[in-house]
Enzyme design. Structure first.
Site, PDB file in Angstrom:
ATOM      1  N   ALA A  70       6.351   7.620  -5.281  1.00 51.50           N
ATOM      2  CA  ALA A  70       6.478   6.758  -6.458  1.00 51.50           C
ATOM      3  C   ALA A  70       7.983   6.692  -6.703  1.00 51.50           C
ATOM      4  CB  ALA A  70       5.733   7.316  -7.655  1.00 51.50           C
ATOM      5  N   ASN A 125       6.643  -9.009  -3.038  1.00 49.21           N
ATOM      6  CA  ASN A 125       5.948  -7.739  -3.276  1.00 49.21           C
ATOM      7  C   ASN A 125       5.005  -7.916  -4.456  1.00 49.21           C
ATOM      8  OD1 ASN A 125       5.038  -5.197  -3.829  1.00 49.21           O
ATOM      9  ND2 ASN A 125       7.011  -4.180  -3.505  1.00 49.21           N
ATOM     10  N   CYS A 128       3.058  -3.290  -5.169  1.00 50.65           N
ATOM     11  CA  CYS A 128       3.481  -1.909  -5.443  1.00 50.65           C
ATOM     12  C   CYS A 128       2.417  -1.263  -6.335  1.00 50.65           C
ATOM     13  CB  CYS A 128       4.845  -1.875  -6.122  1.00 50.65           C
ATOM     14  SG  CYS A 128       5.342  -0.180  -6.486  1.00 50.65           S
ATOM     15  N   THR A 191       0.985   0.440   0.096  1.00 55.21           N
ATOM     16  CA  THR A 191       0.426   1.793   0.046  1.00 55.21           C
ATOM     17  C   THR A 191      -0.850   1.859  -0.808  1.00 55.21           C
ATOM     18  OG1 THR A 191       1.930   2.206  -1.771  1.00 55.21           O
ATOM     19  CG2 THR A 191       2.634   2.960   0.401  1.00 55.21           C
ATOM     20  N   GLY A 215       1.224   6.311   5.837  1.00 57.05           N
ATOM     21  CA  GLY A 215       1.113   7.164   7.022  1.00 57.05           C
ATOM     22  C   GLY A 215      -0.244   7.009   7.683  1.00 57.05           C
TER      23      GLY A 215
HETATM   24  O1  RRO Z   1       9.509   1.637  -4.928  1.00 54.31           O
HETATM   25  C1  RRO Z   1       8.349   2.090  -4.839  1.00 54.31           C
HETATM   26  O2  RRO Z   1       7.970   3.062  -5.505  1.00 54.31           O
HETATM   27  C2  RRO Z   1       7.336   1.460  -3.966  1.00 54.31           C
HETATM   28  C3  RRO Z   1       7.215   0.101  -3.759  1.00 54.31           C
HETATM   29 BR1  RRO Z   1       8.424  -1.127  -4.436  1.00 54.31          BR
HETATM   30  C4  RRO Z   1       6.135  -0.414  -3.007  1.00 54.31           C
HETATM   31  O3  RRO Z   1       5.934  -1.615  -2.802  1.00 54.31           O
HETATM   32  N1  RRO Z   1       5.244   0.486  -2.497  1.00 54.31           N
HETATM   33  C5  RRO Z   1       5.379   1.809  -2.679  1.00 54.31           C
HETATM   34  O4  RRO Z   1       4.551   2.588  -2.189  1.00 54.31           O
HETATM   35  N2  RRO Z   1       6.426   2.281  -3.414  1.00 54.31           N
END
Ligand code: RRO
Length: 302
Positions: A70, A125, A128, A191, A215
Site C-alpha cells: 500500500a 489507473n 489501485c 493487485t 506475485g
Molecule cells: O501506489 C500504490 O499503492 C499502488 C497503486 Br497506484 C496501484 O495501482 N496498485 C497497487 O497495488 N499499489
C-alpha cells in the site's frame, strides 16, 4: 528465426514483455535501465496532477507467496514528472504513462499536459485497490470507466489503455465500457485487495492496513480475467499478474493476451528478467514449431 514482436494499437513492441507500472519507474534513470535491459515497453509509475508523498511505512512486505503493498500513489506530480520524461533523450521502446485522477476532469487535464513529445501512450489507473477516491473507487463503475476513458480520448491523440481491477463482480462489463468509449486496449489485472496481520502485536502490518497483493499467487486470477475479457472484447488485452517464468507468460498469451507486463518478478530476478523471458520464449516457440507469437494468442478459447 521466430517472431516475438507484437502490436498494441499504433505501438510496435520488439518483444511482448513490458514493465508493469509501479516498479523501478519513478525516474528517468531507472526507466533507462529497464530500456537497456531489453523490455518491450515500459509503463511509468501512476502520475497525478499534484505531488503525493504516499502512505507512511510499512508500505510493502513480502508474504508467503507474493508481495503486499500500500504505497499510496506516491509521485512527484505531473509537472515534475514531465522533467524526468524529458531526460529520456530517445525513446528506444514505447513509454506508456500511467495516470490517475479522482474525476474525468482530472484525467482530461493530465492528458492535456502530457503530450506525444514525452510519451507514446496512456494507461489509465482505474484499479489501485486501496487509494481513497482513486483507482478502484472509480474503476468499479462502468459509467465512470466510460466517462473517464472518453474524456482522455477527447484530449489526446495517443493510444489509451485502461487498467482494470480483479476486485469486482464483473470485470467484463468494465472492459466493455472502456472499449465502447474508444480505448485502444485493456490491461488486466492490478493487485488483489488483501491484508496481513502481525499476530504478536495483534495489528495489521501495513500502515494503511489494507493493500494490494501481487506475485505468483495471483497469476490464476489474472489469467481468468484475461480469458473472460478476450471472450467479449475485440481490442487487445495486456496480461499482468504473477508472471515470473516464460510458462506463466505463455499461459496469458493462450488466454488471449497480446502482451504481458512484469512487476514483482523484478525483485527476485532483477533486470535480467526481460532478456531471460525473451530468450526463453524464443526457445519455447522453436521447440513447439511456433513461428509467430500470434499463433498462440487466445488458443485456449473454445
Ligand atoms: O501506489 C500504490 O499503492 C499502488 C497503486 Br497506484 C496501484 O495501482 N496498485 C497497487 O497495488 N499499489
Amino acid at each position: 528465426m521466430v517472431d516475438i514482436s507484437t502490436t498494441l494499437a499504433s505501438l510496435d513492441l520488439k518483444n511482448p514483455f513490458m514493465l508493469a507500472s509501479g516498479i523501478m519507474d519513478e525516474d528517468a534513470g531507472s526507466i533507462i535501465r529497464i530500456m537497456n535491459a531489453g523490455a518491450g515497453a515500459v509503463v511509468t509509475k501512476s502520475i497525478g496532477l499534484h505531488p503525493r508523498p504516499g502512505y507512511p511505512n510499512p508500505t510493502c512486505i513480502e508474504t508467503e507467496c507474493g508481495f503486499l503493498n500500500a504505497m499510496g500513489l506516491p509521485n512527484p506530480g505531473v509537472k515534475e514528472y514531465l522533467e524526468e520524461l524529458s531526460q529520456l533523450s530517445s525513446r528506444k521502446i514505447p513509454v506508456i504513462c500511467s495516470i490517475y485522477g479522482a474525476s474525468a476532469q482530472e484525467f482530461a487535464e493530465l492528458a492535456q499536459q502530457i503530450t506525444s513529445e514525452s510519451v507514446d501512450a496512456f494507461e489509465l489507473n482505474l484499479s489501485c485497490p486501496h487509494a481513497k477516491c482513486y483507482g478502484l473507487e472509480t474503476g468499479s463503475d462502468p459509467a465512470l470507466v466510460k466517462s473517464i476513458t472518453s474524456s482522455v480520448i477527447k484530449n489526446t491523440s495517443l493510444p489509451v489503455f485502461v487498467k482494470l481491477s480483479p476486485n469486482v463482480t464483473n470485470i467484463v462489463e468494465l472492459a466493455l465500457a472502456a472499449e465502447h468509449a474508444g480505448a485502444s486496449g485493456i490491461v488486466a489485472i492490478n493487485t488483489v485487495k488483501a491484508m496481513a496481520i502481525n499476530i504478536e502485536v495483534q495489528q495489521p502490518i501495513l500502515a494503511n492496513s489494507i493493500g494490494g497483493y501481487s506475485g505468483k499467487a495471483i497469476k490464476p486470477i489474472g489469467v481468468r480475467c484475461v480469458y473472460e475479457i478476450t471472450q467479449k472484447v475485440s481490442i487487445p488485452v495486456i496480461g499482468v499478474g504473477g508472471i515470473t517464468t516464460v510458462q506463466d507468460a505463455i499461459e496469458y498469451f493462450m488466454a488471449g493476451a497480446t502482451a504481458v507486463q512484469v512487476g514483482s518478478a523484478l525483485y527476485s530476478q532483477g533486470l535480467e528478467v526481460f532478456s531471460q523471458l525473451t530468450e526463453a520464449l524464443q526457445s519455447w516457440m522453436k521447440d513447439h514449431g511456433v513461428l509467430n507469437i500470434a499463433e498462440i494468442i487466445g488458443v485456449a478459447h473454445p
